[in-house]
Design a protein around this motif. Structure first.
Motif, PDB file in Angstrom:
ATOM      1  N   SER A   1       5.868  31.802   5.793  1.00  0.00           N
ATOM      2  CA  SER A   1       7.129  31.057   5.772  1.00  0.00           C
ATOM      3  C   SER A   1       6.849  29.601   6.096  1.00  0.00           C
ATOM      4  O   SER A   1       6.339  29.282   7.173  1.00  0.00           O
ATOM      5  N   SER A   2       7.195  28.699   5.162  1.00  0.00           N
ATOM      6  CA  SER A   2       6.862  27.296   5.364  1.00  0.00           C
ATOM      7  C   SER A   2       7.817  26.381   4.619  1.00  0.00           C
ATOM      8  O   SER A   2       8.668  26.837   3.844  1.00  0.00           O
ATOM      9  N   SER A   3       7.653  25.095   4.846  1.00  0.00           N
ATOM     10  CA  SER A   3       8.431  24.081   4.134  1.00  0.00           C
ATOM     11  C   SER A   3       7.512  22.899   3.841  1.00  0.00           C
ATOM     12  O   SER A   3       6.503  22.703   4.513  1.00  0.00           O
ATOM     13  N   GLY A   4       7.873  22.136   2.816  1.00  0.00           N
ATOM     14  CA  GLY A   4       7.031  20.999   2.482  1.00  0.00           C
ATOM     15  C   GLY A   4       7.533  20.262   1.255  1.00  0.00           C
ATOM     16  O   GLY A   4       8.711  20.352   0.885  1.00  0.00           O
TER      17      GLY A   4
ATOM     18  N   LEU B   1       9.287  32.262  -5.313  1.00  0.00           N
ATOM     19  CA  LEU B   1       9.169  32.263  -3.853  1.00  0.00           C
ATOM     20  C   LEU B   1       9.355  30.872  -3.263  1.00  0.00           C
ATOM     21  O   LEU B   1       8.906  30.592  -2.149  1.00  0.00           O
ATOM     22  N   ILE B   2       9.999  29.991  -4.007  1.00  0.00           N
ATOM     23  CA  ILE B   2      10.337  28.668  -3.489  1.00  0.00           C
ATOM     24  C   ILE B   2      11.810  28.396  -3.727  1.00  0.00           C
ATOM     25  O   ILE B   2      12.426  28.963  -4.631  1.00  0.00           O
ATOM     26  N   ALA B   3      12.391  27.527  -2.921  1.00  0.00           N
ATOM     27  CA  ALA B   3      13.796  27.143  -3.056  1.00  0.00           C
ATOM     28  C   ALA B   3      13.943  25.680  -2.675  1.00  0.00           C
ATOM     29  O   ALA B   3      13.177  25.156  -1.853  1.00  0.00           O
TER      30      ALA B   3
ATOM     31  N   PHE C   1      11.886  28.312   8.863  1.00  0.00           N
ATOM     32  CA  PHE C   1      12.388  29.645   9.228  1.00  0.00           C
ATOM     33  C   PHE C   1      12.963  30.397   8.020  1.00  0.00           C
ATOM     34  O   PHE C   1      13.488  31.507   8.173  1.00  0.00           O
ATOM     35  N   ALA C   2      12.892  29.833   6.815  1.00  0.00           N
ATOM     36  CA  ALA C   2      13.631  30.359   5.668  1.00  0.00           C
ATOM     37  C   ALA C   2      13.276  31.801   5.321  1.00  0.00           C
ATOM     38  O   ALA C   2      14.165  32.602   4.992  1.00  0.00           O
ATOM     39  N   THR C   3      12.003  32.162   5.366  1.00  0.00           N
ATOM     40  CA  THR C   3      11.638  33.538   5.018  1.00  0.00           C
ATOM     41  C   THR C   3      12.229  34.523   6.015  1.00  0.00           C
ATOM     42  O   THR C   3      12.738  35.581   5.647  1.00  0.00           O
TER      43      THR C   3
ATOM     44  N   ASN D   1      18.013  34.816  -1.779  1.00  0.00           N
ATOM     45  CA  ASN D   1      18.264  34.869  -0.336  1.00  0.00           C
ATOM     46  C   ASN D   1      17.666  33.652   0.361  1.00  0.00           C
ATOM     47  O   ASN D   1      18.259  33.099   1.300  1.00  0.00           O
ATOM     48  N   LEU D   2      16.473  33.230  -0.079  1.00  0.00           N
ATOM     49  CA  LEU D   2      15.873  32.017   0.471  1.00  0.00           C
ATOM     50  C   LEU D   2      16.807  30.825   0.313  1.00  0.00           C
ATOM     51  O   LEU D   2      17.046  30.071   1.255  1.00  0.00           O
TER      52      LEU D   2
END
Length: 505
Positions: free
Chosen positions: A83-86, A124-126, A139-141, A307-308
């Motif tokens: 679970s990450s962001s960038g 698997l990205i949003a 925290f998205a996942t 859902n993400l």
């Protein structure tokens, strides 16, 4: 450990993301690390299913072969995190919805890993709005996992919902249920976690206290839904849920708990019980996650990816508070300290644990520099493309025994695999780019052990670069590709081509 590896190569259906923050899972990752640290006997005791597979393999192929295969599997490195962001650095041409510079959240084990750069498939990205910080977005996942469990329980506005287990997943779940217009009651055996829930504005108390007072809390009816977010092998939790439920209520397990249900409790109230499968439809489906085949929205409204996005949208609307859940931040260079924390070695309480990353707009070079100077005369100077299980378990160990073979470079789209193989077998460098191997003038022989659909094109490129080629079967998947290779081989002074067949019949 933290290691420097080549940046992953962009591939079809995926996006290369420069990570800003990633969430350390106190459940999944703690269990993985604890398993890895066990002795061989300890591993066997904790995974009898795998022991059975090993014994069956030994009967078929013999003890020595089985032992070597098992040791090779245990030697493989695993990239942790999911679970990450960038920020998008580069996107494949068939992913038009995401472009360079877009802010995103990422999900998926093996994809949204703890790394400065991650290669993530399109489903698997949003998109991440500008008003949401990267730390909250990481925290998205976990949010998608909570949303999937909530959707299975199908709570209605005004209903009373119990959340059992107030760890990170439980507190995120409670916030989402409240955002859906329901009244939430939190339960946990840990007093500090109960206090944290109260600080977030929830009614919360110990399991024993809520079990004694549940009728008063629900106007004598019992809870409309019970969401289990606990992590315990005990069966007590699922049976406690039945005790506090109303007639025909929904009980959904999002956590990992014992599932020996007392039939009488569930029978008398005719309860609905379900185990939630992670973050939603699509999870564990390779066609959805790896190949990008989405489910039609008219038939599957809430997939893993949707859902993400829903969780991110709630963050943007101000309906959730993730900052209140963060207790620790570690720069990626100090990542081992995060695992000291979640495995309990530091004896320090924690909740949300994040890894942070240096932000630079320049994409680093794909390769580790090639060694300078000429290769040994009379040697087969090898460049390998592909660092999968067959390469590391069977082919490279055999090839290394030949004294006239010199390992120069190895490439894998996954930089971790390339770096591990380079260190294990003594290659001069590792890279994530097959083209670097083909262009390297010090390499005179190329070994190709990639996915089957890449064999023909890579073999042709290597032959045209005047390098000998060993291609693991099959050489080609179409007659047209085979014809192109035949035409290249018919030219004068063409290098040698050999195709490997690893089956006896």
């Amino acid at each position: 450990e933290v290691v420097d590896v080549p940046v992953p190569q962009l591939r079809k259906g995926a996006v290369l993301v420069r990570t800003a923050a990633s969430l350390v899972s106190a459940g999944t990752e703690r269990n993985l690390v604890s398993f890895a640290e066990k002795s061989l006997v300890g591993k066997a005791q904790s995974r009898p299913d795998l022991v059975k597979q090993v014994l069956e393999k030994a009967k078929r192929e013999g003890l020595l072969t089985t032992y070597e295969s098992a040791m090779n599997r245990l030697d493989q490195p695993m990239s942790l995190g999911y679970s990450s962001s960038g920020i998008v650095v580069e996107s494949a041409p068939d992913v038009p919805d995401f472009k360079t510079g877009d802010r995103v959240v990422c999900a998926g084990g093996g994809h949204a890993v703890h790394a400065e750069y991650a290669l993530v498939p399109r489903n698997l990205i949003a998109h991440l709005p500008e008003n949401v910080d990267f730390e909250s977005a990481a925290f998205a996942t976990m949010g998608a996992i909570a949303l999937n469990g909530i959707r299975l329980a199908n709570p209605q506005i005004g209903e009373k919902v119990a959340v059992v287990g107030l760890g990170l997943l439980g507190l995120i779940t409670a916030q989402l249920v409240r955002a859906a217009g329901c009244e939430v009651i939190g339960m946990d055996i840990s007093r500090p976690r109960v206090q944290t829930a109260r600080k977030l504005g929830f009614t919360a108390d110990s399991n024993r206290k809520i079990a004694a007072d549940y009728l008063a809390l629900t106007r004598g009816r019992g809870f409309d839904a019970i969401l289990i977010c606990a992590d315990t092998p005990s069966d007590e939790t699922v049976n406690l849920a039945a005790q506090i439920a109303r007639d025909r209520a929904h009980v959904v397990s999002l956590g990992v708990v014992g599932l020996n249900i007392q039939r009488k409790l569930y029978y008398e109230k005719e309860l609905f019980f379900q185990v939630a499968r992670s973050s939603g439809p699509g999870r564990y489906d390779l066609d959805y996650e790896d190949e990008g085949c989405d489910y039609p929205i008219g038939y599957v409204r809430w997939t893993e990816g949707r859902n993400l996005q829903a969780f991110v949208d709630l963050l943007a609307a101000g309906s959730l508070d993730m900052q209140a859940l963060i207790t620790h931040r570690f720069p990626i260079e100090q990542a081992p300290l995060a695992y000291e924390l979640i495995t309990g070695r530091t004896k320090e309480p924690y909740l949300g644990v994040l890894l942070t990353y240096p932000q630079t707009k320049k994409k680093p070079a794909v390769r580790i520099p090639v060694q300078t100077g000429s290769m040994p005369a009379g040697k087969v100077n090898v460049g390998v493309i592909g660092a999968g299980n067959y390469a590391k378990a069977t082919f490279l160990p055999a090839m290394r025994k030949d004294k006239d073979t010199h390992f120069v470079g190895i490439a894998s789209i996954n930089g971790v695999n390339a770096q591990h193989a380079a260190a294990k077998f003594g290659f001069a460098y590792a890279t994530s780019s097959a083209q670097e191997i083909i262009r390297d003038k010090t390499i005179n022989s190329v070994v190709i052990m990639t996915r089957h659909d890449e064999h023909a094109a890579l073999s042709l490129q290597a032959l045209r670069a005047k390098k000998h080629v060993y291609c693991e079967k099959p050489l080609a998947l179409t007659l047209e590709d085979l014809k192109n290779i035949e035409e290249e081989l018919a030219k004068p002074k063409t290098p040698l081509l050999m195709v490997g067949f690893n089956r006896r019949f």
